[in-house]
Design a protein around this motif. Structure first.
Motif, PDB file in Angstrom:
ATOM      1  N   GLY B  12       0.847  -1.197   0.000  1.00 60.15           N
ATOM      2  CA  GLY B  12       0.000   0.000   0.000  1.00 60.15           C
ATOM      3  C   GLY B  12       0.879   1.242   0.000  1.00 60.15           C
ATOM      4  N   HIS B  13       0.300   2.354   0.405  1.00 57.70           N
ATOM      5  CA  HIS B  13       1.020   3.621   0.314  1.00 57.70           C
ATOM      6  C   HIS B  13       2.207   3.670   1.270  1.00 57.70           C
ATOM      7  N   ALA B  14       2.040   3.071   2.430  1.00 58.60           N
ATOM      8  CA  ALA B  14       3.145   3.019   3.382  1.00 58.60           C
ATOM      9  C   ALA B  14       4.232   2.066   2.884  1.00 58.60           C
ATOM     10  N   GLY B  15       3.814   0.889   2.465  1.00 63.69           N
ATOM     11  CA  GLY B  15       4.771  -0.128   2.054  1.00 63.69           C
ATOM     12  C   GLY B  15       5.608   0.301   0.858  1.00 63.69           C
ATOM     13  N   SER B  43      -7.614   2.802  -1.886  1.00 67.73           N
ATOM     14  CA  SER B  43      -8.764   2.036  -1.401  1.00 67.73           C
ATOM     15  C   SER B  43     -10.042   2.852  -1.441  1.00 67.73           C
ATOM     16  N   CYS B  44      -9.861   4.155  -1.393  1.00 65.97           N
ATOM     17  CA  CYS B  44     -11.031   4.998  -1.191  1.00 65.97           C
ATOM     18  C   CYS B  44     -11.073   6.036  -2.316  1.00 65.97           C
ATOM     19  N   ASN B  45     -10.908   7.297  -2.007  1.00 66.99           N
ATOM     20  CA  ASN B  45     -11.093   8.302  -3.069  1.00 66.99           C
ATOM     21  C   ASN B  45      -9.888   8.394  -4.002  1.00 66.99           C
ATOM     22  N   ILE B 121       1.496 -13.771   1.253  1.00 66.86           N
ATOM     23  CA  ILE B 121       0.890 -13.179   2.444  1.00 66.86           C
ATOM     24  C   ILE B 121       1.703 -13.586   3.665  1.00 66.86           C
ATOM     25  N   VAL B 122       2.093 -12.618   4.456  1.00 69.03           N
ATOM     26  CA  VAL B 122       2.870 -12.944   5.652  1.00 69.03           C
ATOM     27  C   VAL B 122       1.918 -13.410   6.751  1.00 69.03           C
ATOM     28  N   ASP B 123       2.163 -14.594   7.241  1.00 65.09           N
ATOM     29  CA  ASP B 123       1.317 -15.183   8.277  1.00 65.09           C
ATOM     30  C   ASP B 123       1.963 -15.084   9.656  1.00 65.09           C
ATOM     31  N   THR B 196     -13.225   2.368   9.093  1.00 67.09           N
ATOM     32  CA  THR B 196     -13.312   3.446   8.118  1.00 67.09           C
ATOM     33  C   THR B 196     -14.348   3.049   7.084  1.00 67.09           C
ATOM     34  N   GLY B 197     -14.609   3.945   6.135  1.00 71.05           N
ATOM     35  CA  GLY B 197     -15.677   3.604   5.192  1.00 71.05           C
ATOM     36  C   GLY B 197     -15.477   4.285   3.875  1.00 71.05           C
ATOM     37  N   THR B 198     -16.228   3.848   2.904  1.00 72.94           N
ATOM     38  CA  THR B 198     -16.125   4.437   1.576  1.00 72.94           C
ATOM     39  C   THR B 198     -17.502   4.528   0.942  1.00 72.94           C
ATOM     40  N   GLY B 367       1.861   3.216   8.731  1.00 70.60           N
ATOM     41  CA  GLY B 367       0.597   3.327   7.995  1.00 70.60           C
ATOM     42  C   GLY B 367      -0.609   3.092   8.869  1.00 70.60           C
ATOM     43  N   GLN B 368      -1.661   2.668   8.218  1.00 70.70           N
ATOM     44  CA  GLN B 368      -2.963   2.479   8.878  1.00 70.70           C
ATOM     45  C   GLN B 368      -2.863   1.555  10.104  1.00 70.70           C
ATOM     46  N   ILE B 369      -1.908   0.662  10.108  1.00 70.27           N
ATOM     47  CA  ILE B 369      -1.727  -0.253  11.239  1.00 70.27           C
ATOM     48  C   ILE B 369      -1.456   0.531  12.526  1.00 70.27           C
ATOM     49  N   THR B 372      -3.634   5.437  11.887  1.00 63.24           N
ATOM     50  CA  THR B 372      -3.888   6.619  11.062  1.00 63.24           C
ATOM     51  C   THR B 372      -4.886   6.295   9.967  1.00 63.24           C
ATOM     52  N   THR B 373      -5.308   7.310   9.262  1.00 59.69           N
ATOM     53  CA  THR B 373      -6.124   7.125   8.075  1.00 59.69           C
ATOM     54  C   THR B 373      -5.570   8.052   7.009  1.00 59.69           C
ATOM     55  N   GLY B 374      -5.664   7.654   5.763  1.00 65.44           N
ATOM     56  CA  GLY B 374      -5.195   8.504   4.674  1.00 65.44           C
ATOM     57  C   GLY B 374      -3.950   7.950   4.017  1.00 65.44           C
ATOM     58  N   TYR B 375      -3.930   8.121   2.701  1.00 67.53           N
ATOM     59  CA  TYR B 375      -2.794   7.628   1.918  1.00 67.53           C
ATOM     60  C   TYR B 375      -1.514   8.366   2.308  1.00 67.53           C
TER      61      TYR B 375
HETATM   62  C1  LIG Z   1     -13.076   1.042   2.613  1.00 70.28           C
HETATM   63  C2  LIG Z   1     -12.001   2.014   2.916  1.00 70.28           C
HETATM   64  C3  LIG Z   1     -12.321   3.329   3.112  1.00 70.28           C
HETATM   65  C4  LIG Z   1     -11.361   4.268   3.409  1.00 70.28           C
HETATM   66  N1  LIG Z   1     -11.735   5.562   3.546  1.00 70.28           N
HETATM   67  C5  LIG Z   1     -10.822   6.511   3.775  1.00 70.28           C
HETATM   68  C6  LIG Z   1     -11.186   7.856   3.882  1.00 70.28           C
HETATM   69  O1  LIG Z   1     -12.354   8.194   3.794  1.00 70.28           O
HETATM   70  N2  LIG Z   1     -10.229   8.782   4.100  1.00 70.28           N
HETATM   71  C7  LIG Z   1      -8.943   8.435   4.220  1.00 70.28           C
HETATM   72  O2  LIG Z   1      -8.118   9.299   4.407  1.00 70.28           O
HETATM   73  N3  LIG Z   1      -8.564   7.159   4.153  1.00 70.28           N
HETATM   74  C8  LIG Z   1      -9.481   6.198   3.921  1.00 70.28           C
HETATM   75  N4  LIG Z   1      -9.118   4.895   3.837  1.00 70.28           N
HETATM   76  C9  LIG Z   1      -7.811   4.566   4.289  1.00 70.28           C
HETATM   77  C10 LIG Z   1      -6.721   4.533   3.285  1.00 70.28           C
HETATM   78  O3  LIG Z   1      -7.043   3.661   2.274  1.00 70.28           O
HETATM   79  C11 LIG Z   1      -5.552   4.071   4.050  1.00 70.28           C
HETATM   80  O4  LIG Z   1      -5.244   5.009   5.005  1.00 70.28           O
HETATM   81  C12 LIG Z   1      -4.304   3.860   3.256  1.00 70.28           C
HETATM   82  O5  LIG Z   1      -4.543   3.097   2.125  1.00 70.28           O
HETATM   83  C13 LIG Z   1      -3.369   3.188   4.193  1.00 70.28           C
HETATM   84  O6  LIG Z   1      -2.223   2.815   3.536  1.00 70.28           O
HETATM   85  P1  LIG Z   1      -1.429   1.575   4.055  1.00 70.28           P
HETATM   86  O7  LIG Z   1      -0.237   1.505   3.206  1.00 70.28           O
HETATM   87  O8  LIG Z   1      -1.263   1.675   5.502  1.00 70.28           O
HETATM   88  O9  LIG Z   1      -2.373   0.345   3.794  1.00 70.28           O
HETATM   89  P2  LIG Z   1      -3.184  -0.156   2.531  1.00 70.28           P
HETATM   90  O10 LIG Z   1      -3.256   0.875   1.485  1.00 70.28           O
HETATM   91  O11 LIG Z   1      -4.438  -0.716   3.080  1.00 70.28           O
HETATM   92  O12 LIG Z   1      -2.258  -1.322   1.985  1.00 70.28           O
HETATM   93  C14 LIG Z   1      -2.023  -2.470   2.724  1.00 70.28           C
HETATM   94  C15 LIG Z   1      -1.287  -3.438   1.850  1.00 70.28           C
HETATM   95  O13 LIG Z   1      -0.805  -4.502   2.586  1.00 70.28           O
HETATM   96  C16 LIG Z   1      -1.099  -5.733   1.991  1.00 70.28           C
HETATM   97  N5  LIG Z   1      -1.150  -6.701   3.062  1.00 70.28           N
HETATM   98  C17 LIG Z   1      -1.879  -6.632   4.187  1.00 70.28           C
HETATM   99  N6  LIG Z   1      -1.601  -7.660   5.000  1.00 70.28           N
HETATM  100  C18 LIG Z   1      -0.654  -8.384   4.385  1.00 70.28           C
HETATM  101  C19 LIG Z   1       0.058  -9.564   4.742  1.00 70.28           C
HETATM  102  N7  LIG Z   1      -0.148 -10.199   5.894  1.00 70.28           N
HETATM  103  N8  LIG Z   1       0.967 -10.051   3.858  1.00 70.28           N
HETATM  104  C20 LIG Z   1       1.192  -9.409   2.686  1.00 70.28           C
HETATM  105  N9  LIG Z   1       0.555  -8.298   2.322  1.00 70.28           N
HETATM  106  C21 LIG Z   1      -0.360  -7.782   3.158  1.00 70.28           C
HETATM  107  C22 LIG Z   1      -2.366  -5.490   1.252  1.00 70.28           C
HETATM  108  O14 LIG Z   1      -2.552  -6.398   0.219  1.00 70.28           O
HETATM  109  C23 LIG Z   1      -2.150  -4.065   0.774  1.00 70.28           C
HETATM  110  O15 LIG Z   1      -1.430  -4.077  -0.428  1.00 70.28           O
HETATM  111  C24 LIG Z   1     -10.051   3.898   3.548  1.00 70.28           C
HETATM  112  C25 LIG Z   1      -9.707   2.565   3.366  1.00 70.28           C
HETATM  113  C26 LIG Z   1     -10.677   1.627   3.040  1.00 70.28           C
HETATM  114  C27 LIG Z   1     -10.311   0.185   2.832  1.00 70.28           C
END
Ligand SMILES: Cc1cc2nc3c(=O)[nH]c(=O)nc-3n(C[C@H](O)[C@H](O)[C@H](O)COP(=O)(O)OP(=O)(O)OC[C@H]3O[C@@H](n4cnc5c(N)ncnc54)[C@H](O)[C@@H]3O)c2cc1C
Ligand SMILES: Cc1cc2nc3c(=O)[nH]c(=O)nc-3n(C[C@H](O)[C@H](O)[C@H](O)COP(=O)(O)OP(=O)(O)OC[C@H]3O[C@@H](n4cnc5c(N)ncnc54)[C@H](O)[C@@H]3O)c2cc1C
Lengths: 622, 622
Positions: B12-15, B43-45, B121-123, B196-198, B367-369, B372-375
């Protein structure tokens, strides 16, 4: 509740063509699929077409389908296979950019009038009084429909094998479709298992291409679609590469046979005979010294390469090891491992030639669910199911292609009459009338249908009619103009490096010589100068294969006769040796009026049809 | 077994930023993610940037990250929000083509030296003696590593809500990550839930845009990245549209509150306060008459539109109904329904400022973990985790930005010191030093780090140094050149529509007037004609906000002092009121030498630090 004429389940190659055809025929159509982004995803190799498959693509194109257009737009390498062999066995093939192909397809569908799309998984098929009436999705939405086309591909109870690891899913890290299998069973369908597999994808930077043979695209690439402008068609082409397995590769694999899911009993479904995994190839042909590996780019950015020929479900460490033993792949880094997948399919003998199920009215199956393998086979069934569902809604007879009309006809006839116990793929050898069913004349054979059904636009059809006229005119000249062995003629022939003639003969006989070609034709018979290239190609093929083509046409007439043989109204089925009681009862119940109708009854086997044919003939002769 | 310096889990955006940073810093890096196609999926907008978020993107860019470059390449509309307000609160925002964004990111990563990628997928996280040593994947592959960065986003035990329907998954129809949650629990982490929601995505053809207000992009769009050539930047821009909810919309939603998973107790996690669902907005502000809806294209083909402002997990029939009550959406067809998602997160108070966990060495979260919220918030943490994991491998101190250096510093400091009970997003109001931390000077603030770390190329850094020189030169002129109130000067001022001056003053005071601008500066002080636009922008801002900026700088000095306060070696923790026994024990065990070090100890709260600060001061004064 929302109501539709046609609902299509699945946005794979079958579902795309089905949805497009039904919607473009004016039917209110809904496409339900898991992930909109994955519409048109090539599950396996990044290529469309190939031997016999190219035929299918061009037939789909002649009917107004999308596959050829998408390929022309997303293609990154175009080749005509068997270019130097007869026109019957040539096959067009293109490498495609997997991203652009999906984007093109999604965009096309979202711009198709009458077509709606929703990202939902169909869990249940709703049937009332033996007729399909709707579906229920995983979001608990219910949609009403007059007809339903299932194109679930490899997703029904999909189970993937990576060595000892089993994962549920329809493709690597995608969801499986489970509830719909149960729903089909509840409706009385018997689900069987098949298996297919794919290869590892390699990080481009880890490949040493200098150790491989280059395989460039054709210098003058030809588009797949009759609708793509040949003159402006000028795709940027990427090369593929060829390398080979060797003794070390084979040793590594063979010494790990005991860990291969294919041999340990872990995989139960039967795999594609003609697209076997590498472990299967080594098992079946233990003495073969090496196997081809085609190294194909997955997108135009060419960051990952597909190893065509190395499908496998061996454990990950074995995949790493045997791939590293191959020249150029010594340091290969695997981005995605190869795997096998088992999935539910339904014997296509459950289907009529229209692809409607015999038991449930309005329910159609198309694609991998019918036991086939391959994008093109899926798409071919898809477009026919779409057309026939739309016709059904209109209360019209289905379109059914005979074996002499189209490879599509061969494909569907093979499936619904014989069924299959292994993934079925198309070959030119499956066609009895290969010389009639060429890639190059697909548009001439089927455009009438495409246009009549409203799928092929008027302008394109106009071009087809004009081409046909030209060809007819040309053939008339060939057959009705005679050349006499005078000085002038023979001098000309000699100057062209051609043998002189001794007797008066039709131009056709000269034009049909295997040493003759377009340039010579124009030189010798300037009246052809006004003809288009397309027409000249057809004229020369018709001249060269005149006798074969005539012979096949005669066979066709016989076959047509057989299928249309009328069954006498008072025909007595009882007592005919070789007909089971069950078959006799069904025939008595439905009283088909032709042999074709008889063949459409569930349980009436092709063998039974042959027997009936013989007895009807015998009775006639009495 | 394959060995790496840094393993990143999640594309995702963090990774993405984590993997890119670590690899470009020369560390052997592996990115493990579910679906290579979904790398960088929004994931969202379909937008990057916005108020305060634009700041983060430009800071990431200054550090050599990818987000800004990807946005410039995939952008289909560029706007500066709050353009007419102060420079501190301006925010750049771009609509992006979701396909091209993903393709660009995937391509960039697959071309990054030292970076490998595998679709697994990391388990399980493998830990030995309190140190991370590797991971185990769902293919049973084990990879050894010195450091591990988890960026699992919304995927850990992801549970989606569509009205009454609950589906497991990390995003609509993608898989959840379940086993890794268990593994984290086994390591002693407490997992909590957020939500969160979309919104629904709409078929473009079903929208009546004529009933909506047009929202075009800026006429002179500016790129996000300092590395994108401003002069050739000329993206094709698509419009967005604006419409509004109304009384009917609100009635429909309110009368269905009893079916909203948010209110029925079906959803347990806490949602984002500042990005609430529409049902949440109506509940909290029942009297508001209407809400904005921004209608945004998802790709350049603009086949689907995103309804920004209508995030919801209401049942499907309610979504249909309330969307249809909105002008322009009367016949809207939903391609994908809106939904809410609950997922596991870990209190970021488990982290040091480096984003390494306090308890397990070498394990980083980003990241979201982290709640936080947001790319942009995710990407910002990602790049820091990537940098600090790489530094850790080198045995070097982590890079930690103070609150006065970067929004990234504010973000991480807020998280690790305060934790969060709701999805945390960035706002300019979170920064005490807003006037120092502007979007426009991100590159000036952080390029040194980017370059020193090896992430920003030399040429770009050269441009930064040159710009800085120019600005310094300009400020010197401003502060050291005086203007006297003579005839000539005042005539000039008058001709520019400026008030005359009465006293002698620095140019700065004139240039800093809120009525002054670049054109007037050049007219009045031709010595600035040789300056670049970028430099002039900075010079004028520094002039106008001179006093505020100076004041904030003074505050910063105080803060710095506090963080660096030394704890006397023999400092006696026992007996200080307000420090729990647990905290006292930890402080005695680790004996931190500064307040900053104390703050990094797990369990030592910000309140405890304040108390310590006071007592250290008191002891000093004695
Ligand atoms: C339905 C929905 C609505 C959202 N609405 C908003 C919003 O309104 N406003 C806002 O700011 N943000 C929103 N977000 C949040 C935004 O999408 C995230 O903040 C952002 O994408 C987080 O980036 P990230 O890199 O932390 O995780 P993500 O973008 O979620 O990426 C996670 C990545 O990790 C991978 N992954 C996860 N677990 C494993 C594993 N065990 N092994 C290997 N790969 C793995 C996934 O496949 C994915 O590629 C929303 C997200 C969703 C799903
Ligand atoms: C691993 C693998 C290897 C393969 N190897 C080869 C090969 O070597 N040679 C070859 O010729 N072919 C191969 N194939 C087969 C080829 O991919 C298929 O023949 C072709 O894609 C079939 O097209 P289809 O339209 O029938 O189904 P698919 O392309 O599988 O598409 C099915 C679609 O239906 C959707 N779907 C399924 N169930 C539901 C539901 N209940 N509700 C909503 N949507 C649903 C899916 O999301 C998907 O979009 C392979 C396939 C796989 C997965």
């Amino acid at each position: 509740m929302k109501e539709f004429d046609v609902i299509v389940v699945g946005g794979g190659h079958a579902g795309i063509e089905a949805a497009n055809a039904a919607a473009r025929m004016g039917k209110r159509t809904l496409l339900l699929t898991m992930l909109v982004e994955q519409i048109g995803a090539p599950s396996c190799n990044p290529a469309i077409g190939g031997l016999a498959k190219g035929h299918l693509v061009k037939e789909i194109d002649a009917l107004g389908g999308l596959m050829a257009l998408a390929t022309d737009n997303a293609g990154i390498q175009f080749r005509v296979l068997n270019e130097n062999r007869g026109p019957a066995v040539r096959g067009s093939r293109a490498q495609i950019d997997m991203d652009r192909y999906r984007i093109w397809m999604r965009t096309a569908l979202l711009n198709t009038p009458n077509l709606e799309m929703a990202q939902e998984i169909v869990d249940e098929i709703l049937v009332k009084n033996g007729k399909v009436v709707g579906v229920k999705t995983n979001l608990l939405n219910e949609y009403k429909t007059k007809t339903l086309i299932l194109t679930t591909g490899t997703f029904m109870r999909g189970l993937m094998h990576f060595g000892p690891v089993k994962l549920e899913g329809g493709r690597f890290h995608e969801l499986p479709a489970k509830k719909i299998s149960k729903s089909l069973e509840n409706l009385g369908f018997k689900l069987e298992r098949l298996k297919t597999g794919t290869t590892a994808r390699i990080d481009a930077r880890s490949i040493d291409f200098s150790k491989m043979d280059l395989q460039p695209g054709d210098e003058n690439p030809k588009p797949f679609s009759f609708r793509t402008d040949k003159n402006t068609f000028n795709p940027e082409q990427l090369p593929c590469y060829i390398t080979y397995t060797n003794e070390t590769t084979h040793d590594i694999i063979k010494s790990n046979f005991h860990r291969a899911p294919l041999f340990t009993g872990q995989i139960e479904g039967i795999g594609p005979r003609y697209c076997p995994s590498i472990e299967d190839k080594l098992n079946k042909f233990p003495d073969k010294e090496r196997h081809h590996v085609f190294v194909e780019p997955q997108t135009k950015e060419a960051t990952e390469y597909y190893l065509n020929g190395l499908s496998t479900s061996l454990p990950m460490d074995v995949q790493d090891a045997f791939i590293h033993s191959i020249p150029g792949l010594e340091n290969a880094k695997i981005v995605r491992y190869g795997y096998a997948i088992e999935y539910d399919f339904i014997q296509p003998t459950n289907l009529k030639h229209s692809l409607e199920t015999k038991e449930i009215e309005g329910l159609f199956f198309a694609g991998q669910i019918n036991g086939t393998t391959g994008y093109e086979e899926a798409a071919a069934q898809g477009i026919m199911a779409g057309i026939n569902a739309a016709l059904k809604v209109e209360g019209k007879e289905p379109v059914i292609f005979r074996r002499d009309q189209a490879y599509i006809g061969v494909l569907i006839d093979d499936l619904v009459t014989k069924g299959t116990n292994e993934p079925y793929r198309m070959f030119t050898s499956r066609s009895e009338y290969r010389l009639l069913l060429r890639e190059d004349n697909a548009i001439l054979r089927l455009a009438d249908y495409g246009y009549e059904l409203g799928l092929l636009d008027k302008q394109t059809y106009g071009r087809v009619l004009k081409l046909r006229e030209e060809i007819e005119k040309g053939l008339k000249i060939l057959n009705s103009t005679f050349v006499t062995p005078n000085k002038e003629v023979n001098a000309k022939l000699e100057s062209l490096g051609e043998e002189k003639i001794q007797n008066k003969m039709e131009i056709r006989k000269i034009a049909g010589r295997h040493t003759f070609n377009k340039e010579k034709l124009l030189e010798m018979f300037p009246e052809f100068k006004e003809f288009s290239d397309e027409a000249l190609e057809q004229i020369l093929i018709e001249a060269r294969y005149h006798h074969y083509i005539e012979r096949q046409k005669a066979q066709v007439d016989k076959m047509k006769e057989m299928l249309s043989v009328k069954i006498p109204e008072d025909f007595e089925y009882r007592g005919i040796p070789g007909l089971s009681r069950e078959i006799v009862e069904k025939l008595e119940k439905y009283r088909p009026t032709t042999l074709f109708q008889a063949s459409e009854i569930s349980g009436v086997t092709p063998a039974a049809i042959d027997i009936l044919h013989m007895y009807i003939n015998m009775r006639r002769k009495k």
